[in-house]
Design a protein around this motif. Structure first.
Motif, PDB file in Angstrom:
ATOM      1  N   PHE A 107       0.742  -1.150   0.050  1.00  0.00           N
ATOM      2  CA  PHE A 107      -0.098  -0.073   0.094  1.00  0.00           C
ATOM      3  C   PHE A 107       0.978   1.176  -0.023  1.00  0.00           C
ATOM      4  O   PHE A 107       2.009   1.153   0.587  1.00  0.00           O
ATOM      5  N   SER A 108       0.329   2.418  -0.577  1.00  0.00           N
ATOM      6  CA  SER A 108       1.077   3.708  -0.532  1.00  0.00           C
ATOM      7  C   SER A 108       0.166   4.733  -0.456  1.00  0.00           C
ATOM      8  O   SER A 108      -0.801   4.806  -1.003  1.00  0.00           O
ATOM      9  N   LYS A 109       0.663   5.821   0.327  1.00  0.00           N
ATOM     10  CA  LYS A 109      -0.145   6.906   0.248  1.00  0.00           C
ATOM     11  C   LYS A 109       0.707   8.090  -0.071  1.00  0.00           C
ATOM     12  O   LYS A 109       1.895   8.411   0.208  1.00  0.00           O
ATOM     13  N   GLU A 110       0.072   8.969  -0.894  1.00  0.00           N
ATOM     14  CA  GLU A 110       0.914  10.301  -1.443  1.00  0.00           C
ATOM     15  C   GLU A 110       0.690  11.553  -0.722  1.00  0.00           C
ATOM     16  O   GLU A 110      -0.624  11.648  -0.462  1.00  0.00           O
ATOM     17  N   GLU A 145      -3.530  -0.268   7.565  1.00  0.00           N
ATOM     18  CA  GLU A 145      -3.604   0.525   8.692  1.00  0.00           C
ATOM     19  C   GLU A 145      -2.362   1.574   9.256  1.00  0.00           C
ATOM     20  O   GLU A 145      -2.485   2.658   9.431  1.00  0.00           O
ATOM     21  N   ALA A 146      -1.379   0.805   9.148  1.00  0.00           N
ATOM     22  CA  ALA A 146       0.007   1.560   9.515  1.00  0.00           C
ATOM     23  C   ALA A 146       0.315   2.726   8.626  1.00  0.00           C
ATOM     24  O   ALA A 146       0.606   3.791   9.012  1.00  0.00           O
ATOM     25  N   VAL A 147       0.309   2.213   7.168  1.00  0.00           N
ATOM     26  CA  VAL A 147       0.528   3.323   6.204  1.00  0.00           C
ATOM     27  C   VAL A 147      -0.357   4.442   6.284  1.00  0.00           C
ATOM     28  O   VAL A 147       0.176   5.601   6.085  1.00  0.00           O
ATOM     29  N   GLN A 191      10.224   9.608  12.355  1.00  0.00           N
ATOM     30  CA  GLN A 191      10.686   8.226  12.203  1.00  0.00           C
ATOM     31  C   GLN A 191       9.578   7.254  11.926  1.00  0.00           C
ATOM     32  O   GLN A 191       8.423   7.336  12.359  1.00  0.00           O
ATOM     33  N   ALA A 192       9.682   6.400  10.767  1.00  0.00           N
ATOM     34  CA  ALA A 192       8.851   5.462  10.614  1.00  0.00           C
ATOM     35  C   ALA A 192       8.784   4.262  11.461  1.00  0.00           C
ATOM     36  O   ALA A 192       9.874   3.697  12.053  1.00  0.00           O
ATOM     37  N   PRO A 193       7.503   3.866  11.833  1.00  0.00           N
ATOM     38  CA  PRO A 193       7.605   2.445  12.447  1.00  0.00           C
ATOM     39  C   PRO A 193       8.045   1.303  11.733  1.00  0.00           C
ATOM     40  O   PRO A 193       8.172   1.580  10.320  1.00  0.00           O
ATOM     41  N   VAL A 248       7.017   0.389   7.509  1.00  0.00           N
ATOM     42  CA  VAL A 248       6.743   1.604   6.876  1.00  0.00           C
ATOM     43  C   VAL A 248       7.887   2.265   6.410  1.00  0.00           C
ATOM     44  O   VAL A 248       8.904   2.433   7.047  1.00  0.00           O
ATOM     45  N   THR A 249       8.051   2.466   5.110  1.00  0.00           N
ATOM     46  CA  THR A 249       9.220   3.012   4.356  1.00  0.00           C
ATOM     47  C   THR A 249       8.663   4.614   3.505  1.00  0.00           C
ATOM     48  O   THR A 249       7.625   4.593   3.488  1.00  0.00           O
ATOM     49  N   PHE A 250       9.533   5.624   3.786  1.00  0.00           N
ATOM     50  CA  PHE A 250       9.294   6.753   2.904  1.00  0.00           C
ATOM     51  C   PHE A 250      10.299   6.868   1.795  1.00  0.00           C
ATOM     52  O   PHE A 250      11.417   6.385   1.507  1.00  0.00           O
ATOM     53  N   GLU A 251       9.610   7.604   0.779  1.00  0.00           N
ATOM     54  CA  GLU A 251      10.183   8.017  -0.308  1.00  0.00           C
ATOM     55  C   GLU A 251       9.873   9.645  -0.694  1.00  0.00           C
ATOM     56  O   GLU A 251       8.786   9.882  -0.365  1.00  0.00           O
TER      57      GLU A 251
END
Length: 179
Positions: free
Chosen positions: A83-86, A140-142, A117-119, A122-125
């Motif tokens: 999953f991803s959210k922008e 849910e986490a994203v 800080q990501a749990p 979960v990663t960031f770009e």
């Protein structure tokens, strides 16, 4: 019968589902997730299809039937596709930097940069200084991480500055009328 609960969940190839009593484990290329069923809801596997059933039509079981099916379907999608959210950052001088995949530095109008800080999972770009992509296998986490980032500086209604979801429409207010 619940319209959502009675739908079958198709398990794609490469995804392994283990049912152990009320515990459901889903393992795939993007990781592993676990969920414990609540209420009198049962899950059965028939080949590459999962069916969620409820024991009776009590009010609590009816309310949990569709929920449990949706949670398990999201687990299957999460470990196979993810999953991803922008998020978009709007404002002069507002920007994001990624020192690593698990952290993000935000300059959103405070006197200092905010390190987020990501749990786990979960990663960031940061494809551009004003765009953030939050990715993970747990829906849910994203969504919660994206909401927490947005909460740092919500879009304000007068100029629209702040952090918003991609495609989110911010209702603008008229400013003070000049005399």
């Amino acid at each position: 019968m619940s319209r959502i609960g009675k739908q079958a969940i198709t398990v794609p190839s490469g995804v392994e589902v283990t049912i152990d009593g009320s515990a459901v484990r889903v393992k795939g290329p993007k990781g592993q997730l676990e969920h414990r069923l609540v209420g009198d809801v049962a899950i059965a596997r028939d080949g590459d299809v999962l069916n969620v059933t409820r024991a009776d039509d009590t009010r609590s079981n009816r309310s949990l039937h569709g929920l449990q099916r949706s949670l398990i379907a999201n687990m299957v999608i999460g470990v196979s596709d993810g999953f991803s959210k922008e998020l978009e950052i709007i404002g002069v001088g507002y920007r994001a930097q990624a020192p690593g995949p698990n952290a993000i530095d935000l300059s959103v109008g405070f006197s200092h940069t905010v390190r987020f800080q990501a749990p786990e999972g979960v990663t960031f770009e940061v494809p551009a200084p004003t765009r953030i992509t939050v990715r993970g296998n747990d829906k849910e986490a994203v969504g919660q991480v994206a909401a927490n980032i947005r909460k740092l500086r919500k879009p304000e209604p007068y100029k629209g500055k702040g952090v918003r979801y991609a495609g989110e429409v911010v209702r603008r207010k008229a400013g003070k009328a000049a005399k």
